[in-house]
Design an enzyme around this catalytic site. Structure first.
Site, PDB file in Angstrom:
ATOM      1  N   PRO A   1       0.842  -1.204   0.000  1.00  0.00           N
ATOM      2  CA  PRO A   1       0.000   0.000   0.000  1.00  0.00           C
ATOM      3  C   PRO A   1       0.873   1.247   0.000  1.00  0.00           C
ATOM      4  CG  PRO A   1       0.027  -0.999   2.183  1.00  0.00           C
ATOM      5  CD  PRO A   1       0.773  -1.928   1.278  1.00  0.00           C
TER       6      PRO A   1
ATOM      7  N   ASP B   1       5.990   2.269   1.975  1.00  0.00           N
ATOM      8  CA  ASP B   1       5.095   1.136   2.219  1.00  0.00           C
ATOM      9  C   ASP B   1       4.368   1.385   3.536  1.00  0.00           C
ATOM     10  OD1 ASP B   1       3.860  -1.279   2.762  1.00  0.00           O
ATOM     11  OD2 ASP B   1       5.559  -2.500   2.098  1.00  0.00           O
ATOM     12  N   HIS B   2       3.049   1.605   3.454  1.00  0.00           N
ATOM     13  CA  HIS B   2       2.292   1.986   4.638  1.00  0.00           C
ATOM     14  C   HIS B   2       2.072   0.834   5.610  1.00  0.00           C
ATOM     15  CE1 HIS B   2       0.532   5.074   6.836  1.00  0.00           C
ATOM     16  NE2 HIS B   2      -0.604   5.272   6.208  1.00  0.00           N
ATOM     17  N   ARG B   3       2.476  -0.371   5.222  1.00  0.00           N
ATOM     18  CA  ARG B   3       2.375  -1.488   6.158  1.00  0.00           C
ATOM     19  C   ARG B   3       3.405  -1.364   7.273  1.00  0.00           C
ATOM     20  NH1 ARG B   3       3.064  -6.452   2.118  1.00  0.00           N
ATOM     21  NH2 ARG B   3       4.751  -5.051   1.491  1.00  0.00           N
TER      22      ARG B   3
ATOM     23  N   VAL C   1       5.657   1.658   7.424  1.00  0.00           N
ATOM     24  CA  VAL C   1       6.007   3.061   7.634  1.00  0.00           C
ATOM     25  C   VAL C   1       4.707   3.851   7.769  1.00  0.00           C
ATOM     26  CG1 VAL C   1       7.178   5.099   6.716  1.00  0.00           C
ATOM     27  CG2 VAL C   1       8.113   2.802   6.269  1.00  0.00           C
TER      28      VAL C   1
END
Length: 474
Positions: A268, A444-446, A448
């Site tokens: 994501p 990467d929003h998983r 960060v």
């Protein structure tokens, strides 16, 4: 009379020049049958899904056969060239009848001895398999072309009709045949050395398409005839060559496309932007060009941007990580392999500077210079593109203000640098012309979150606005 035995011939197989590569395209042969080669001599250039690589031969001898023509995609582990090793006698015409030769025992055992195994290039490696040497029918005469060599090899070992060789065709042609429902084994090749072309596939598809169209009026009432027309027109996948050009997707471009699709639909993405006054950074670049410690090195804004990102990572180490889906873990990296996106004639590649976090500014400048030069020459090795942790892409060189970059697989962040332009800017309470650019950080929003990503981007911007922070923060 002296004849050449199997033990005096070496087959050089397509090596895996990267990690897990399955095929490579032969771009150019540097030798021809009859040429003398020495250990370490480059015999061909191949393009993998990562880069173009020159392959050296690992022994001395005389080239006996080139198994595939230029432009052919070959699976890893497949023999591409045979060499008669140095000191072997040239083959002579046999005195005994062919029937008597077939009755003689094979000159080599089924399983080669350890000392007879093919040398493997350091850092390469061939696909693991149980290799068995098959007895030959007799001495080989003139060197045949690739298609004839395959057929002769089958005939010499009693191959049946069901064991006939795989038709020669490039991957795009195979896909076209699959889409049109054409069996390549039934196609008459017209290309060099028996290679099947797109035109051959279309020609084979046309009769089979016309047949259903001709039968339609008898199998259905008259109103059904118009419905058969599209079926007849469907195989007409040819195009006007004067108005269109089709380029097969392969090599670096194919690998890049697959990686970016995988990245976009796996991680994501979140992208944040900041516009920053880099006037002081530009002044520092000019000063460094005159510094005696930087003489002969590539000094440009990218060098200081790279150093600023490394300092920001040092202050926020959690950004330098990857997501392990299989184990459901976040892998924190205690090193930085800094990727630099480079546009080449073969497509976009991202080689990286190993352990960039440990390098001084002159060392970083030297590494950047070598990376860019190697990429432009098309000589980037697959190893140089593996193991990256964070990447910089400089879209500003194309006059672009900014962009929303996609992550490289296995990385957590990528920084895009826009064009540096002279713009009106409020500086010390007054509007003045200043050097300004826009930075974009995708992550990467998983692993960060917004806070961490914002801190990293803000630190990079702060350093570029006040480069003296490189001393106090670095």
């Amino acid at each position: 009379m002296t004849t050449m035995t199997d033990a005096s011939v070496r087959e050089f197989k397509m090596p895996d020049v990267g990690e897990g590569l399955t095929e490579a395209e032969i771009l150019k042969w540097y030798v021809q049958p009859g040429d003398t080669v020495t250990d370490g001599q480059v015999v061909c250039e191949v393009e993998t899904a990562k880069a173009a690589v020159e392959l050296p031969i690992p022994y001395d001898g005389v080239v006996r056969e080139l198994r595939f023509p230029e432009g052919t995609t070959v699976d890893v582990g497949t023999a591409i060239i045979t060499v008669a090793v140095a000191g072997a006698a040239a083959p002579e015409a046999p005195e005994a009848p062919a029937e008597q030769q077939r009755a003689e025992p094979a000159p080599a055992a089924e399983e080669p001895k350890p000392e007879g195994r093919q040398p493997v290039l350091v850092g390469y490696g061939v696909a693991t398999s149980s290799t068995k040497r098959r007895p030959r029918k007799g001495p080989q005469a003139d060197v045949p072309g690739p298609a004839q060599a395959i057929q002769a090899e089958l005939n010499g070992h009693g191959a049946t009709l069901a064991e006939k060789p795989r038709p020669l065709a490039k991957p795009p042609v195979r896909k076209l045949a699959k889409d049109l429902g054409v069996d390549l084994a039934s196609v008459t090749p017209s290309g060099p050395d028996g290679v099947i072309t797109r035109e051959d596939v279309h020609a084979a598809a046309a009769p089979s398409a016309a047949e259903p169209a001709a039968q339609a009026p008898t199998a259905a009432p008259a109103p059904a005839a118009p419905a058969a027309a599209p079926a007849a027109a469907a195989p007409a996948a040819s195009y006007d060559t004067a108005r269109e050009t089709r380029v097969p997707v392969k090599g670096v471009r194919k690998a890049t496309a697959q990686a970016m699709v995988g990245s976009a639909f796996t991680a994501p993405h979140v992208t944040e932007f900041v516009t920053v006054d880099v006037t002081r950074t530009m002044r520092l670049v000019e000063e460094l060009k005159q510094d005696k410690d930087m003489q002969g090195l590539r000094v440009n804004p990218l060098l200081l941007i790279a150093k600023a990102l490394l300092v920001a990572i040092k202050r926020n180490p959690e950004i330098n990580a990857s997501w392990d889906e299989a184990n459901q873990e976040i892998v924190l990296k205690h090193y930085v392999n800094l990727g630099i996106a480079a546009a080449t004639p073969r497509g976009l590649i991202v080689p990286n500077i190993k352990d960039a976090h440990d390098k001084t500014l002159p060392q970083l400048a030297e590494a950047l210079g070598e990376l860019v030069t190697t990429a432009r020459e098309g000589k980037t090795s697959p190893a140089a593109m593996q193991g990256g942790t964070v990447t910089i892409t400089n879209v500003g060189v194309f006059g672009v203000d900014t962009g929303t970059p996609l992550l490289n697989p296995g990385e957590s962040a990528i920084l895009a640098v826009g064009a540096i332009k002279l713009q009106p800017w409020v500086h010390k309470g007054k509007v003045k012309p200043r050097q300004v650019t826009t930075l974009a950080l995708s992550f990467d929003h998983r692993l960060v979150d917004g806070e961490l990503g914002s801190k990293v981007l803000a630190d990079v911007a702060a350093i570029l606005e006040q480069p003296k922070r490189l001393i106090t923060w670095g």
